[in-house]
Design a protein around this motif. Structure first.
Motif, PDB file in Angstrom:
ATOM      1  N   GLY A 275      22.733 -10.572  16.849  1.00  0.00           N
ATOM      2  CA  GLY A 275      24.103 -10.093  16.909  1.00  0.00           C
ATOM      3  C   GLY A 275      24.395  -9.351  18.202  1.00  0.00           C
ATOM      4  N   SER A 276      25.487  -8.615  18.199  1.00  0.00           N
ATOM      5  CA  SER A 276      25.944  -7.932  19.412  1.00  0.00           C
ATOM      6  C   SER A 276      25.368  -6.524  19.527  1.00  0.00           C
ATOM      7  CB  SER A 276      27.472  -7.843  19.410  1.00  0.00           C
ATOM      8  OG  SER A 276      27.906  -6.855  18.476  1.00  0.00           O
ATOM      9  N   PHE A 277      25.632  -5.900  20.673  1.00  0.00           N
ATOM     10  CA  PHE A 277      25.213  -4.521  20.889  1.00  0.00           C
ATOM     11  C   PHE A 277      26.189  -3.520  20.267  1.00  0.00           C
ATOM     12  CE2 PHE A 277      23.140  -6.259  24.915  1.00  0.00           C
ATOM     13  CZ  PHE A 277      21.857  -6.156  24.405  1.00  0.00           C
ATOM     14  N   GLU A 278      27.315  -3.960  19.783  1.00  0.00           N
ATOM     15  CA  GLU A 278      28.346  -3.036  19.291  1.00  0.00           C
ATOM     16  C   GLU A 278      27.851  -2.055  18.237  1.00  0.00           C
ATOM     17  OE1 GLU A 278      32.956  -2.982  17.659  1.00  0.00           O
ATOM     18  OE2 GLU A 278      31.926  -4.906  17.957  1.00  0.00           O
ATOM     19  N   PRO A 279      26.963  -2.454  17.294  1.00  0.00           N
ATOM     20  CA  PRO A 279      26.481  -1.471  16.307  1.00  0.00           C
ATOM     21  C   PRO A 279      25.766  -0.276  16.916  1.00  0.00           C
ATOM     22  CG  PRO A 279      26.033  -3.704  15.541  1.00  0.00           C
ATOM     23  CD  PRO A 279      26.496  -3.818  16.961  1.00  0.00           C
ATOM     24  N   LEU A 280      25.362  -0.391  18.190  1.00  0.00           N
ATOM     25  CA  LEU A 280      24.681   0.733  18.840  1.00  0.00           C
ATOM     26  C   LEU A 280      25.615   1.932  19.028  1.00  0.00           C
ATOM     27  CD1 LEU A 280      22.595  -1.078  21.617  1.00  0.00           C
ATOM     28  CD2 LEU A 280      21.922  -0.497  19.280  1.00  0.00           C
ATOM     29  N   LYS A 281      26.897   1.719  18.843  1.00  0.00           N
ATOM     30  CA  LYS A 281      27.848   2.835  18.989  1.00  0.00           C
ATOM     31  C   LYS A 281      27.597   3.930  17.956  1.00  0.00           C
ATOM     32  CE  LYS A 281      31.469   0.665  16.140  1.00  0.00           C
ATOM     33  NZ  LYS A 281      32.801   0.010  16.161  1.00  0.00           N
ATOM     34  N   TYR A 282      26.860   3.601  16.895  1.00  0.00           N
ATOM     35  CA  TYR A 282      26.562   4.591  15.858  1.00  0.00           C
ATOM     36  C   TYR A 282      25.351   5.457  16.194  1.00  0.00           C
ATOM     37  CZ  TYR A 282      29.918   2.075  12.951  1.00  0.00           C
ATOM     38  OH  TYR A 282      31.068   1.490  12.461  1.00  0.00           O
ATOM     39  N   ILE A 283      24.611   5.102  17.232  1.00  0.00           N
ATOM     40  CA  ILE A 283      23.484   5.929  17.660  1.00  0.00           C
ATOM     41  C   ILE A 283      24.026   7.232  18.237  1.00  0.00           C
ATOM     42  CG2 ILE A 283      21.565   6.140  19.284  1.00  0.00           C
ATOM     43  CD1 ILE A 283      20.891   4.073  17.255  1.00  0.00           C
ATOM     44  N   PRO A 284      23.618   8.391  17.732  1.00  0.00           N
ATOM     45  CA  PRO A 284      24.134   9.662  18.260  1.00  0.00           C
ATOM     46  C   PRO A 284      23.820   9.826  19.744  1.00  0.00           C
ATOM     47  CG  PRO A 284      22.995   9.993  16.170  1.00  0.00           C
ATOM     48  CD  PRO A 284      22.688   8.593  16.601  1.00  0.00           C
ATOM     49  N   LYS A 285      24.799  10.200  20.513  1.00  0.00           N
ATOM     50  CA  LYS A 285      24.592  10.453  21.936  1.00  0.00           C
ATOM     51  C   LYS A 285      23.637  11.633  22.108  1.00  0.00           C
ATOM     52  CE  LYS A 285      27.469   7.263  23.323  1.00  0.00           C
ATOM     53  NZ  LYS A 285      27.696   6.645  21.986  1.00  0.00           N
ATOM     54  N   GLY A 286      22.643  11.428  22.962  1.00  0.00           N
ATOM     55  CA  GLY A 286      21.634  12.460  23.147  1.00  0.00           C
ATOM     56  C   GLY A 286      20.595  12.480  22.041  1.00  0.00           C
ATOM     57  N   ARG A 311      21.680  -7.460  30.503  1.00  0.00           N
ATOM     58  CA  ARG A 311      21.736  -7.136  29.071  1.00  0.00           C
ATOM     59  C   ARG A 311      21.627  -5.617  28.861  1.00  0.00           C
ATOM     60  NH1 ARG A 311      23.078  -9.548  24.805  1.00  0.00           N
ATOM     61  NH2 ARG A 311      21.140  -9.642  23.617  1.00  0.00           N
ATOM     62  N   VAL A 312      20.783  -4.967  29.628  1.00  0.00           N
ATOM     63  CA  VAL A 312      20.664  -3.516  29.531  1.00  0.00           C
ATOM     64  C   VAL A 312      21.982  -2.855  29.924  1.00  0.00           C
ATOM     65  CG1 VAL A 312      19.526  -1.467  30.481  1.00  0.00           C
ATOM     66  CG2 VAL A 312      18.168  -3.496  29.898  1.00  0.00           C
ATOM     67  N   GLU A 313      22.598  -3.368  30.988  1.00  0.00           N
ATOM     68  CA  GLU A 313      23.887  -2.819  31.415  1.00  0.00           C
ATOM     69  C   GLU A 313      24.947  -3.007  30.335  1.00  0.00           C
ATOM     70  OE1 GLU A 313      27.092  -3.180  35.121  1.00  0.00           O
ATOM     71  OE2 GLU A 313      25.264  -4.394  35.109  1.00  0.00           O
ATOM     72  N   GLU A 314      24.905  -4.155  29.676  1.00  0.00           N
ATOM     73  CA  GLU A 314      25.854  -4.417  28.581  1.00  0.00           C
ATOM     74  C   GLU A 314      25.643  -3.419  27.442  1.00  0.00           C
ATOM     75  OE1 GLU A 314      26.996  -7.996  25.403  1.00  0.00           O
ATOM     76  OE2 GLU A 314      25.494  -8.346  26.967  1.00  0.00           O
ATOM     77  N   ALA A 315      24.385  -3.174  27.088  1.00  0.00           N
ATOM     78  CA  ALA A 315      24.083  -2.230  26.007  1.00  0.00           C
ATOM     79  C   ALA A 315      24.494  -0.811  26.364  1.00  0.00           C
ATOM     80  CB  ALA A 315      22.595  -2.274  25.679  1.00  0.00           C
ATOM     81  N   SER A 316      24.466  -0.491  27.664  1.00  0.00           N
ATOM     82  CA  SER A 316      24.809   0.867  28.099  1.00  0.00           C
ATOM     83  C   SER A 316      26.286   1.192  27.911  1.00  0.00           C
ATOM     84  CB  SER A 316      24.406   1.069  29.560  1.00  0.00           C
ATOM     85  OG  SER A 316      25.241   0.317  30.432  1.00  0.00           O
ATOM     86  N   GLN A 317      27.090   0.200  27.529  1.00  0.00           N
ATOM     87  CA  GLN A 317      28.485   0.467  27.171  1.00  0.00           C
ATOM     88  C   GLN A 317      28.561   1.248  25.859  1.00  0.00           C
ATOM     89  OE1 GLN A 317      30.919  -3.126  27.177  1.00  0.00           O
ATOM     90  NE2 GLN A 317      29.568  -4.061  28.701  1.00  0.00           N
TER      91      GLN A 317
END
Length: 362
Positions: A275-286, A311-317
């Motif tokens: 799938g996409s990297f979008e679910p990573l938005k739920y990872i707490p910043k820091g 791909r790493v740059e895409e995930a860093s969004q």
């Protein structure tokens, strides 16, 4: 041993298992045929572990494992040695995408409990002695969530809720013993989270299972020493280069990613099944680091560095770059059979991960 917190997961990390060497395969065969005893087999295992530790360091990795050389299966070899559990041969194996595994599983025959004589403790001691101060030794065990299957409970508990306190207690003591031995980097491998994410459960059932999974992991980590790093690997199955599950992390991310109190998530992102990297938005910043499994362990073909960097740059969004790392998506031999690639290709993959991470993060 110093008690400085390990800066793990590392920018270039790995999941854990490595292809069994031909020497080790022959020794295991000889052991099963009664030609050598357990002590002689362990001598060969240690001899081969010393070699692969050197190879991992030569590849440029700061973190090394024992390749799971002391086990046949990534999960059952650990699970069957908890008190109240046993390994057995069922009528059939697990169904993967294109094949069925060799039949072997674990079931409870009593109430599960901590085993002070668990063989993995000696294996961890051996690894730490072999590695010394040359690198950080990571030890891997299956997540307690791997026990959450009716066939494994085997009627010893009426439901998952009744079972949870006992498996929590067993793992808490197990983790404490690993720490006492000197382990400072421990990984929990968790296929159950992929089951929740991709199985056709109702929304209510997914929520219940995900919340229980988080509760169990967070509970075993209560009181965890500050200088102990614990990560989790969400695995979609890895058997002779085949997989079990396909689908993104969308259904579990709001609960698992946002609330599980581990130091890092190893997430498989080597193909479209993830799938996409979008679910990573739920990872707490820091919060926990995210180890992107962008390099496949299922084939020997080497990836393109620029593609991985993109791909790493895409995930860093979704997760800041300083919170990201890279690794192979899974181990190279989650079972003694191993994936379909050569040892040379395996080492090239690990060297590729180390080189690419250095180019991204310096």
């Amino acid at each position: 041993m110093t008690v400085t917190k390990v800066k793990a997961p590392f920018r270039a990390d790995q999941v854990g298992s490595l292809l069994r060497t031909e020497t080790l395969k022959q020794a295991k065969k000889d052991f099963k045929e009664g030609k050598i005893n357990a002590e002689q087999l362990r001598e060969v295992e240690l001899q081969e572990i010393k070699k692969i530790v050197d190879k991992q360091i030569e590849a440029g990795l700061q973190v090394v494992t024992e390749g799971e050389f002391g086990r046949d299966w990534w999960h059952s070899t650990f699970m069957e040695h908890l008190l109240g559990a046993e390994g057995y041969i069922p009528e059939q194996g697990y169904n993967f995408a294109s094949q069925e595994t060799d039949p072997y599983d674990v079931r409870l025959v009593g109430k599960v409990a901590y085993n002070p004589n668990h063989p993995f403790f000696q294996q961890a001691k051996d690894l730490l002695e072999i590695v010394g101060d040359r690198a950080v030794a990571k030890f891997t065990i299956p997540s307690p969530n791997q026990f959450f299957h009716p066939d494994i409970l085997n009627g010893q508990y009426k439901d998952f809720d009744e079972f949870a306190p006992d498996i929590i207690a067993a793992y808490r003591e197990t983790i404490q013993e690993f720490y006492r031995i000197g382990v400072r980097y421990l990984q929990l491998d968790d296929v159950y989270l992929a089951v929740i994410a991709t199985a056709p459960f109702s929304p209510e059932e997914k929520k219940y299972r995900a919340e229980l999974a988080v509760h169990v992991v967070n509970s075993i980590l209560e009181g965890k020493p500050e200088d102990l790093t614990v990560t989790t690997h969400v695995c979609r199955g890895n058997y002779r280069s085949d997989y079990s599950f396909a689908g993104g992390y969308d259904d579990i991310a709001p609960i698992i990613f946002a609330n599980e109190k581990v130091d890092g998530f190893f997430l498989e992102y080597d193909d479209e099944r993830s799938g996409s990297f979008e679910p990573l938005k739920y990872i707490p910043k820091g919060g926990p680091r995210v180890v992107l499994g962008l390099v496949t362990s299922k084939t020997g073909k080497l990836e393109n560095k620029e593609t991985i960097k993109a791909r790493v740059e895409e995930a860093s969004q979704y997760v800041p770059l300083e919170q990201l790392c890279i690794s192979p998506q899974c181990g190279f031999a989650s079972t003694h059979h191993g994936n379909i690639l050569t040892e040379e290709e395996q080492w090239a993959k690990l060297k590729f991960v180390a080189e690419t991470a250095k180019e991204i993060w310096g």
